[in-house]
Design an enzyme around this catalytic site. Structure first.
Site, PDB file in Angstrom:
ATOM      1  N   LYS A 234       1.877  -5.329  -6.194  1.00 30.21           N
ATOM      2  CA  LYS A 234       1.217  -6.266  -5.447  1.00 30.21           C
ATOM      3  C   LYS A 234      -0.109  -6.491  -6.359  1.00 30.21           C
ATOM      4  O   LYS A 234      -0.555  -5.706  -6.810  1.00 30.21           O
ATOM      5  CB  LYS A 234       0.466  -5.443  -4.301  1.00 30.21           C
ATOM      6  CG  LYS A 234       0.755  -6.467  -2.995  1.00 30.21           C
ATOM      7  CD  LYS A 234       0.278  -5.589  -1.797  1.00 30.21           C
ATOM      8  CE  LYS A 234       0.114  -6.393  -0.416  1.00 30.21           C
ATOM      9  NZ  LYS A 234      -0.233  -5.272   0.583  1.00 30.21           N
TER      10      LYS A 234
HETATM   11  O1  G3P Z   1      -1.242  -5.773   3.899  1.00 31.10           O
HETATM   12  C1  G3P Z   1      -1.918  -6.894   3.979  1.00 31.10           C
HETATM   13  C2  G3P Z   1      -2.381  -7.200   5.419  1.00 31.10           C
HETATM   14  O2  G3P Z   1      -1.134  -7.376   6.182  1.00 31.10           O
HETATM   15  C3  G3P Z   1      -3.624  -6.435   5.844  1.00 31.10           C
HETATM   16  O3  G3P Z   1      -3.750  -6.706   7.132  1.00 31.10           O
HETATM   17  O4  G3P Z   1      -5.035  -6.100   9.376  1.00 31.10           O
HETATM   18  O5  G3P Z   1      -5.870  -5.624   7.222  1.00 31.10           O
HETATM   19  O6  G3P Z   1      -6.055  -7.988   8.078  1.00 31.10           O
HETATM   20  P1  G3P Z   1      -5.100  -6.623   7.945  1.00 31.10           P
END
Ligand code: G3P
Length: 219
Positions: A84
Site C-alpha cells: 500500500k
Molecule cells: O484503510 C483505509 C480506510 O479504510 C480508513 O478508513 O475510517 O480511517 O476513514 P477511516
C-alpha cells in the site's frame, strides 16, 4: 463484488475469515497501532497466512528511495501481499515500479477522480477512494465512486480495481455494489451489520417457536 476487512485485529480477522465471505484484508499504520501488536512484519505474516486473498501492508516512508526499499521488503513477506502506497508522486513512482515487476499495489488516500486516473495510469492493482472521510467534510464520497467507476469503464486498458475505503455503514457497501465497484474494504463492525435485519430476527424467533409447537424433529 469482493469484501476485504479493514482491520489489523487478528481476532476479528480470524472470526470473519471463518464466515467464508472474506476476500482480503487492508491494514494501515493507524489500524496497526490500534491493534497493539508490537511487530508489524510478524503481524502481516500472520494475517497473510489466515486470509489467502490480498493483504494490504502500507509503507511508512514518504520519499521515493526509502519507500521503494520498504515496498520491496514488504512484497517479500508473502505471495498475497498488496503493497500500500500513498497517492503522492513518490507513491505512484513506487507503484509503477512494483506493478511492472508483478507485485500487487494498493494506492491509498485517494480523494479525487483525477488522483484515481493517475493511480490507474501507474498500474495500481487497487485504488482506494476514502468515502467516509469525504462525507465527514461535507463532500459526497459515493459520488466519487460513481465518477471513478464511470471513467474506468471507458478505458479497458485501466485494469485497476476500485476499492471503496473508509466505509462507515452498510449503505456505503450497497451503494458501492450498485455502482459496480470491484471491492469494499469494510470495518469488522460494519461487516457484522450487513447480516442484520430486525425482520430476520423476528421471523426466525417465530419459526423456532412454531417448530417447537409442531413437536417434530429433522434428525
Ligand atoms: O484503510 C483505509 C480506510 O479504510 C480508513 O478508513 O475510517 O480511517 O476513514 P477511516
Amino acid at each position: 463484488m469482493k469484501f476485504f476487512v479493514d482491520t489489523a485485529d487478528l481476532n476479528d480477522i480470524k472470526d470473519l475469515a471463518a464466515t467464508g465471505l472474506l476476500d482480503g484484508v487492508t491494514t494501515n499504520p493507524s489500524l496497526v497501532a490500534k491493534s497493539g501488536h508490537a511487530n508489524f512484519i510478524e503481524l502481516i505474516k500472520e494475517i497473510a497466512a489466515i486470509v489467502p486473498g490480498p493483504v494490504s501492508a502500507e509503507v511508512a516512508a514518504t520519499d521515493y528511495a526509502p519507500m521503494l526499499e520498504e515496498a520491496l521488503f514488504l512484497a517479500k513477506i508473502a505471495k498475497n501481499i498488496a503493497v500500500k502506497v500513498p497517492l503522492t508522486p513518490a507513491g505512484l513512482k513506487v507503484c509503477k515500479h512494483l506493478s511492472e515487476q508483478g507485485t500487487m499495489v494498493n494506492v491509498t488516500l485517494c480523494f479525487s477522480a483525477a488522483q484515481a486516473i493517475l493511480a490507474a495510469k501507474a498500474g495500481a492493482t487497487f485504488v482506494s477512494p476514502f468515502v467516509g472521510r469525504l462525507d465527514d467534510i461535507g463532500e459526497n464520497g459515493m459520488q466519487l465512486i460513481a465518477d471513478i467507476c464511470q471513467i474506468f469503464s471507458s478505458y479497458p486498458n485501466f485494469t485497476t480495481e476500485v476499492l471503496v475505503a473508509s466505509v462507515r455503514h452498510p449503505q456505503h457497501v450497497v451503494q458501492a455494489a450498485l455502482m459496480g465497484a470491484h471491492v469494499a474494504t469494510i470495518p469488522p463492525n460494519v461487516i457484522r451489520q450487513l447480516f442484520a435485519h430486525p425482520l430476520t430476527d423476528k421471523g426466525l424467533a417465530q419459526f423456532v417457536a412454531d417448530w417447537k409447537k409442531s413437536g417434530q424433529k429433522i434428525l
